[in-house]
Motif scaffolding. Structure first.
Motif, PDB file in Angstrom:
ATOM      1  N   ASP A  28      10.443   3.391  -1.633  1.00 37.24           N
ATOM      2  CA  ASP A  28      10.988   4.737  -1.908  1.00 37.24           C
ATOM      3  C   ASP A  28      11.145   5.416  -0.544  1.00 37.24           C
ATOM      4  OD1 ASP A  28      11.694   7.228  -2.746  1.00 37.24           O
ATOM      5  OD2 ASP A  28       9.977   7.537  -4.086  1.00 37.24           O
ATOM      6  N   PRO A  29      12.224   5.059   0.175  1.00 32.41           N
ATOM      7  CA  PRO A  29      12.315   5.364   1.610  1.00 32.41           C
ATOM      8  C   PRO A  29      12.065   6.827   1.985  1.00 32.41           C
ATOM      9  CG  PRO A  29      14.092   3.903   0.973  1.00 32.41           C
ATOM     10  CD  PRO A  29      13.394   4.286  -0.286  1.00 32.41           C
ATOM     11  N   GLN A  30      12.657   7.769   1.247  1.00 28.72           N
ATOM     12  CA  GLN A  30      12.521   9.177   1.640  1.00 28.72           C
ATOM     13  C   GLN A  30      11.057   9.633   1.628  1.00 28.72           C
ATOM     14  OE1 GLN A  30      14.792  10.949   2.955  1.00 28.72           O
ATOM     15  NE2 GLN A  30      16.661   9.843   2.437  1.00 28.72           N
ATOM     16  N   VAL A  31      10.286   9.081   0.685  1.00 26.89           N
ATOM     17  CA  VAL A  31       8.868   9.463   0.578  1.00 26.89           C
ATOM     18  C   VAL A  31       8.027   8.713   1.618  1.00 26.89           C
ATOM     19  CG1 VAL A  31       6.836   9.382  -0.940  1.00 26.89           C
ATOM     20  CG2 VAL A  31       9.086   9.976  -1.880  1.00 26.89           C
ATOM     21  N   GLU A  32       8.257   7.396   1.709  1.00 25.54           N
ATOM     22  CA  GLU A  32       7.346   6.573   2.503  1.00 25.54           C
ATOM     23  C   GLU A  32       7.569   6.668   4.006  1.00 25.54           C
ATOM     24  OE1 GLU A  32       8.379   3.194   0.341  1.00 25.54           O
ATOM     25  OE2 GLU A  32       7.279   3.949  -1.385  1.00 25.54           O
ATOM     26  N   VAL A  33       8.717   7.199   4.393  1.00 27.14           N
ATOM     27  CA  VAL A  33       8.962   7.330   5.832  1.00 27.14           C
ATOM     28  C   VAL A  33       7.895   8.250   6.449  1.00 27.14           C
ATOM     29  CG1 VAL A  33      10.592   9.299   5.836  1.00 27.14           C
ATOM     30  CG2 VAL A  33      10.830   7.504   7.522  1.00 27.14           C
ATOM     31  N   LEU A  34       7.384   9.205   5.670  1.00 28.94           N
ATOM     32  CA  LEU A  34       6.339  10.114   6.184  1.00 28.94           C
ATOM     33  C   LEU A  34       5.032   9.362   6.405  1.00 28.94           C
ATOM     34  CD1 LEU A  34       7.071  13.230   3.939  1.00 28.94           C
ATOM     35  CD2 LEU A  34       7.552  12.978   6.375  1.00 28.94           C
ATOM     36  N   SER A  35       4.665   8.486   5.445  1.00 26.06           N
ATOM     37  CA  SER A  35       3.405   7.741   5.623  1.00 26.06           C
ATOM     38  C   SER A  35       3.527   6.752   6.791  1.00 26.06           C
ATOM     39  CB  SER A  35       3.004   7.015   4.331  1.00 26.06           C
ATOM     40  OG  SER A  35       4.024   6.144   3.924  1.00 26.06           O
ATOM     41  N   LEU A  36       4.757   6.299   7.033  1.00 30.95           N
ATOM     42  CA  LEU A  36       4.996   5.413   8.171  1.00 30.95           C
ATOM     43  C   LEU A  36       4.722   6.147   9.486  1.00 30.95           C
ATOM     44  CD1 LEU A  36       5.949   2.572   8.785  1.00 30.95           C
ATOM     45  CD2 LEU A  36       8.308   3.392   8.735  1.00 30.95           C
ATOM     46  N   PHE A  37       5.213   7.382   9.574  1.00 29.51           N
ATOM     47  CA  PHE A  37       4.983   8.208  10.772  1.00 29.51           C
ATOM     48  C   PHE A  37       3.486   8.458  10.963  1.00 29.51           C
ATOM     49  CE2 PHE A  37       9.419   8.635  10.885  1.00 29.51           C
ATOM     50  CZ  PHE A  37       9.809   9.292  12.047  1.00 29.51           C
ATOM     51  N   GLU A  38       2.789   8.704   9.864  1.00 31.16           N
ATOM     52  CA  GLU A  38       1.336   8.946   9.958  1.00 31.16           C
ATOM     53  C   GLU A  38       0.617   7.692  10.474  1.00 31.16           C
ATOM     54  OE1 GLU A  38       0.198  10.327   6.081  1.00 31.16           O
ATOM     55  OE2 GLU A  38       1.426  12.136   6.298  1.00 31.16           O
ATOM     56  N   ALA A  39       1.023   6.533   9.941  1.00 31.92           N
ATOM     57  CA  ALA A  39       0.380   5.273  10.347  1.00 31.92           C
ATOM     58  C   ALA A  39       0.606   5.001  11.834  1.00 31.92           C
ATOM     59  CB  ALA A  39       0.927   4.118   9.515  1.00 31.92           C
ATOM     60  N   ALA A  40       1.787   5.369  12.342  1.00 31.34           N
ATOM     61  CA  ALA A  40       2.113   5.100  13.747  1.00 31.34           C
ATOM     62  C   ALA A  40       1.365   6.039  14.688  1.00 31.34           C
ATOM     63  CB  ALA A  40       3.617   5.232  13.966  1.00 31.34           C
ATOM     64  N   GLN A  41       0.754   7.071  14.153  1.00 36.35           N
ATOM     65  CA  GLN A  41      -0.002   7.993  15.013  1.00 36.35           C
ATOM     66  C   GLN A  41      -1.468   7.609  15.074  1.00 36.35           C
ATOM     67  OE1 GLN A  41       1.305  12.287  14.941  1.00 36.35           O
ATOM     68  NE2 GLN A  41       2.323  11.578  13.095  1.00 36.35           N
ATOM     69  N   VAL A  57       0.856  -1.187   0.000  1.00 38.03           N
ATOM     70  CA  VAL A  57       0.000   0.000   0.000  1.00 38.03           C
ATOM     71  C   VAL A  57       0.892   1.238   0.000  1.00 38.03           C
ATOM     72  CG1 VAL A  57      -0.250  -0.057   2.543  1.00 38.03           C
ATOM     73  CG2 VAL A  57      -1.938   1.167   1.167  1.00 38.03           C
ATOM     74  N   ASP A  58       0.605   2.166  -0.919  1.00 45.98           N
ATOM     75  CA  ASP A  58       1.397   3.408  -1.046  1.00 45.98           C
ATOM     76  C   ASP A  58       2.900   3.130  -1.092  1.00 45.98           C
ATOM     77  OD1 ASP A  58      -0.975   4.826  -0.947  1.00 45.98           O
ATOM     78  OD2 ASP A  58      -0.901   5.071   1.235  1.00 45.98           O
ATOM     79  N   GLY A  59       3.276   2.059  -1.800  1.00 48.32           N
ATOM     80  CA  GLY A  59       4.696   1.769  -1.962  1.00 48.32           C
ATOM     81  C   GLY A  59       5.330   0.999  -0.809  1.00 48.32           C
ATOM     82  N   VAL A  60       4.567   0.752   0.262  1.00 46.19           N
ATOM     83  CA  VAL A  60       5.108   0.007   1.409  1.00 46.19           C
ATOM     84  C   VAL A  60       4.675  -1.458   1.288  1.00 46.19           C
ATOM     85  CG1 VAL A  60       5.161  -0.214   3.923  1.00 46.19           C
ATOM     86  CG2 VAL A  60       5.016   2.062   2.876  1.00 46.19           C
ATOM     87  N   GLU A  61       5.655  -2.365   1.230  1.00 42.72           N
ATOM     88  CA  GLU A  61       5.355  -3.804   1.200  1.00 42.72           C
ATOM     89  C   GLU A  61       5.218  -4.301   2.636  1.00 42.72           C
ATOM     90  OE1 GLU A  61       8.575  -5.641  -0.843  1.00 42.72           O
ATOM     91  OE2 GLU A  61       8.121  -4.698  -2.776  1.00 42.72           O
ATOM     92  N   VAL A  62       4.137  -5.034   2.912  1.00 40.48           N
ATOM     93  CA  VAL A  62       3.853  -5.509   4.271  1.00 40.48           C
ATOM     94  C   VAL A  62       3.957  -7.027   4.327  1.00 40.48           C
ATOM     95  CG1 VAL A  62       2.125  -5.581   6.124  1.00 40.48           C
ATOM     96  CG2 VAL A  62       2.296  -3.547   4.651  1.00 40.48           C
ATOM     97  N   GLN A 109      15.935  10.254  10.735  1.00 37.97           N
ATOM     98  CA  GLN A 109      14.661  10.641  11.356  1.00 37.97           C
ATOM     99  C   GLN A 109      13.820   9.430  11.762  1.00 37.97           C
ATOM    100  OE1 GLN A 109      15.473  10.813   8.169  1.00 37.97           O
ATOM    101  NE2 GLN A 109      13.728  11.055   6.774  1.00 37.97           N
ATOM    102  N   LEU A 110      14.173   8.248  11.225  1.00 35.06           N
ATOM    103  CA  LEU A 110      13.413   7.043  11.547  1.00 35.06           C
ATOM    104  C   LEU A 110      13.413   6.764  13.051  1.00 35.06           C
ATOM    105  CD1 LEU A 110      11.806   5.192   9.779  1.00 35.06           C
ATOM    106  CD2 LEU A 110      13.800   3.740   9.494  1.00 35.06           C
ATOM    107  N   GLN A 111      14.479   7.193  13.732  1.00 35.12           N
ATOM    108  CA  GLN A 111      14.571   6.973  15.176  1.00 35.12           C
ATOM    109  C   GLN A 111      13.405   7.657  15.916  1.00 35.12           C
ATOM    110  OE1 GLN A 111      18.612   7.243  16.278  1.00 35.12           O
ATOM    111  NE2 GLN A 111      18.302   6.269  18.248  1.00 35.12           N
ATOM    112  N   GLY A 112      12.871   8.721  15.333  1.00 34.27           N
ATOM    113  CA  GLY A 112      11.739   9.429  15.941  1.00 34.27           C
ATOM    114  C   GLY A 112      10.467   8.594  15.979  1.00 34.27           C
ATOM    115  N   LEU A 113      10.439   7.520  15.191  1.00 31.10           N
ATOM    116  CA  LEU A 113       9.279   6.619  15.189  1.00 31.10           C
ATOM    117  C   LEU A 113       9.082   5.983  16.566  1.00 31.10           C
ATOM    118  CD1 LEU A 113       7.221   5.460  13.139  1.00 31.10           C
ATOM    119  CD2 LEU A 113       8.810   3.571  12.750  1.00 31.10           C
ATOM    120  N   ARG A 114      10.185   5.822  17.302  1.00 34.89           N
ATOM    121  CA  ARG A 114      10.115   5.197  18.631  1.00 34.89           C
ATOM    122  C   ARG A 114       9.127   5.918  19.545  1.00 34.89           C
ATOM    123  NH1 ARG A 114      10.669   4.261  23.544  1.00 34.89           N
ATOM    124  NH2 ARG A 114      10.438   6.472  23.918  1.00 34.89           N
TER     125      ARG A 114
END
Length: 539
Positions: free
Chosen positions: A526-539, A388-393, A436-441
């Motif tokens: 596409d890590p630089q783009v999808e890291v933002l959607s990852l942060f959104e999902a974690a919220q 979904v949105d470029g992220v493989e699960v 910035q991925l460390q901020g996901l914690r």
């Protein structure tokens, strides 16, 4: 005193109850005397060859003039950039030493191809490969990450017309395969004390050679440690190592998670070093102490769960106690070398209190074996449960993927958390590109409501990886991997760095799943783009 510790509230009661037994059993003087029977008959053989860290200061002193002479020689040739290839204890201690001294040291403890290339190429600020010396640190030399880095640097030096023998320094145990091959090839070799395990090796050649070559005043470090050794050797209720061990491993019920908070201390990165020392030493036989590296504003600090003990690192524990209210916390201050000594003693004592052997790591090998199997077999990658949105699960259990969204998968993973559980985030990415991925914690800790750890892969496999498999079966695991066009051959190996890091992530996921631990792997295409959607999902 070179080390101060203050306890209050419930933890003071635990310490007061626990200390008399530790003092009466003569544990501190027993460790100082090298008594291998302290951890019971099953641990005795291992302990008998793993207590050299108690003598590290006197054993290491003769190395200082040698290290300083080599630094002068390198600097006179314009070689001023130091890169360290090492894993676990071989890299975490020198990293803390160099950061705290404000001295540049490039740490290569990753198999991410982009990160390896960055370590080889250098940058305008610190210099390029022409100005670089590589320190290769490994007890045995069989560590695949370190061996691969050595091979890549040898090839890169030769491409520039530089003889690798002039630019590679090896730190290893005497008589190890690496010791023999490096000497045969003409490399400069420093031998460490073979009776010291990797995670207890901060004040041996493993900590001192890279830090000293980078420009740290290592003789001061050894003098600070020497002063502290007197404090921790005495069987007394004032012994800071006994107090710390009682605080982190005492109590009934015991708080089995340790929140490590650096709050205005001059020491940089100490919690990361403590994390590998404590997790790998205690996380076995279904028990252990889980260190959780926190910020002063982390959710777990704002309202600590009942199974988490906060340890706060400050520059003056006495002053901090008088002017700040931190009831129920452990307040700690001291020089870096004092911290090394006290935490090593306290961790060994905690192992005795938990009834385990603090010197072995029985479950670390399983992930390495699984990775090697994948590299040999090269199976087709497991297809994702969905993309979904470029992220493989990918998931260890199909039920986790039922929602079809990343946010839903995360919620399903948190739903598997027992009351005393924890979340482990593991990022197998180029951390120079995605720091910035460390901020996901912080987001995951708030979202899941449980203590959350963060590890860069494959680095954590050599530290907290032991706890994940050998400790309490109450963790859930979130792996983050990346697709990247960047790759790099490993000379003399049938696989690339890209294939290696992929196999390490997949291998560890399979071992965790075999242990019945729920695992979700999110691959960013596409890590630089999808890291933002990852942060959104974690919220």
């Amino acid at each position: 005193m070179s080390f101060e510790i203050h306890v209050s509230g419930h933890v003071k009661s635990v310490v007061d109850d626990t200390l008399p037994g530790l003092v009466g059993d003569l544990v501190a003087s027993g460790i100082t005397a090298g008594d291998p029977t302290l951890w019971g008959p099953e641990a005795e053989e291992e302990a008998s060859k793993r207590l050299g860290w108690v003598q590290a200061v006197s054993v290491s002193r003769p190395l200082v003039p040698e290290i300083r002479a080599l630094r002068r020689e390198l600097v006179s040739k314009g070689v001023t950039r130091v890169v360290l290839a090492g894993m676990g204890g071989s890299s975490l201690a020198p990293e803390v030493i160099a950061q705290t001294a404000g001295v540049p040291l490039v740490i290569l403890d990753s198999t991410s191809p982009g990160q390896v290339l960055a370590a080889i190429d250098g940058d305008p600020e610190s210099g390029g490969l022409e100005q670089t010396v590589l320190v290769v640190s490994s007890k045995s030399g069989s560590t695949v990450e370190t061996d691969s880095a050595k091979r890549a640097f040898e090839a890169a030096f030769r491409d520039l017309g530089i003889d690798p023998v002039e630019r590679i320094v090896v730190v290893t145990d005497p008589g190890s395969p690496l010791d023999e091959s490096a000497r045969a090839d003409g490399y400069r070799v420093f031998n460490a004390d073979p009776t010291v395990g990797g995670r207890y090796s901060a004040l041996t050649a493993f900590g001192l050679v890279p830090a000293g070559l980078a420009g740290v005043a290592i003789e001061e470090l050894l003098s600070e440690a020497d002063a502290t050794l007197l404090e921790v050797a005495i069987d007394s209720p004032e012994n800071p190592a006994l107090v710390l061990a009682a605080a982190i491993a005492g109590g009934n019920p015991r708080r089995d998670k340790l929140g490590l908070v650096a709050d205005g201390t001059h020491i940089v990165g100490l919690p990361d070093w403590i994390e590998q020392l404590v997790a790998e030493s205690t996380g076995k036989q279904g028990t252990g102490i889980l260190p959780v590296v926190l910020l002063p504003v982390s959710p777990e600090v704002e309202s600590p769960p009942a199974d988490l003990q906060i340890v706060r690192f400050v520059d003056d524990a006495e002053h901090f106690r008088l002017f700040e209210r931190h009831e129920g916390e452990v307040l700690v201050s001291g020089s870096l070398a004092a911290q090394f000594v006290v935490w090593e003693y306290a961790t060994a004592i905690a192992g005795r209190m938990l009834g385990i052997n603090p010197f072995d790591q029985p479950d670390v090998e399983s992930a390495k074996v699984a990775a090697r199997g994948l590299l040999d077999a090269r199976p087709e990658p497991t297809p994702p449960a969905f993309t979904v949105d470029g992220v493989e699960v990918r998931v260890s259990d199909p039920d986790l993927a039922a929602s079809g969204t990343v946010a839903g998968v995360l919620d399903a993973l948190w739903a598997r958390l027992p009351e005393d559980g924890y979340v482990s985030i593991q990022a197998y990415v180029n951390r120079l590109q995605l720091p910035q991925l460390q901020g996901l914690r912080e987001l995951v800790a708030a979202d899941s409501g449980r203590p959350t750890t963060f590890g860069w892969g494959p680095r954590f496999l050599h530290s907290t990886g032991q706890y994940h498999k050998g400790g309490p079966a109450n963790g859930v695991f979130l792996q983050i991997t990346e697709r990247t066009d960047v790759d790099l051959e490993i000379p003399g190996r049938p696989f690339t760095f890209g294939q290696l890091i992929e196999a390490q992530a997949a291998g560890d996921a399979s071992v965790l799943a075999q242990h019945g631990r729920p695992v979700v792997t999110l691959t960013l295409t596409d890590p630089q783009v999808e890291v933002l959607s990852l942060f959104e999902a974690a919220q």
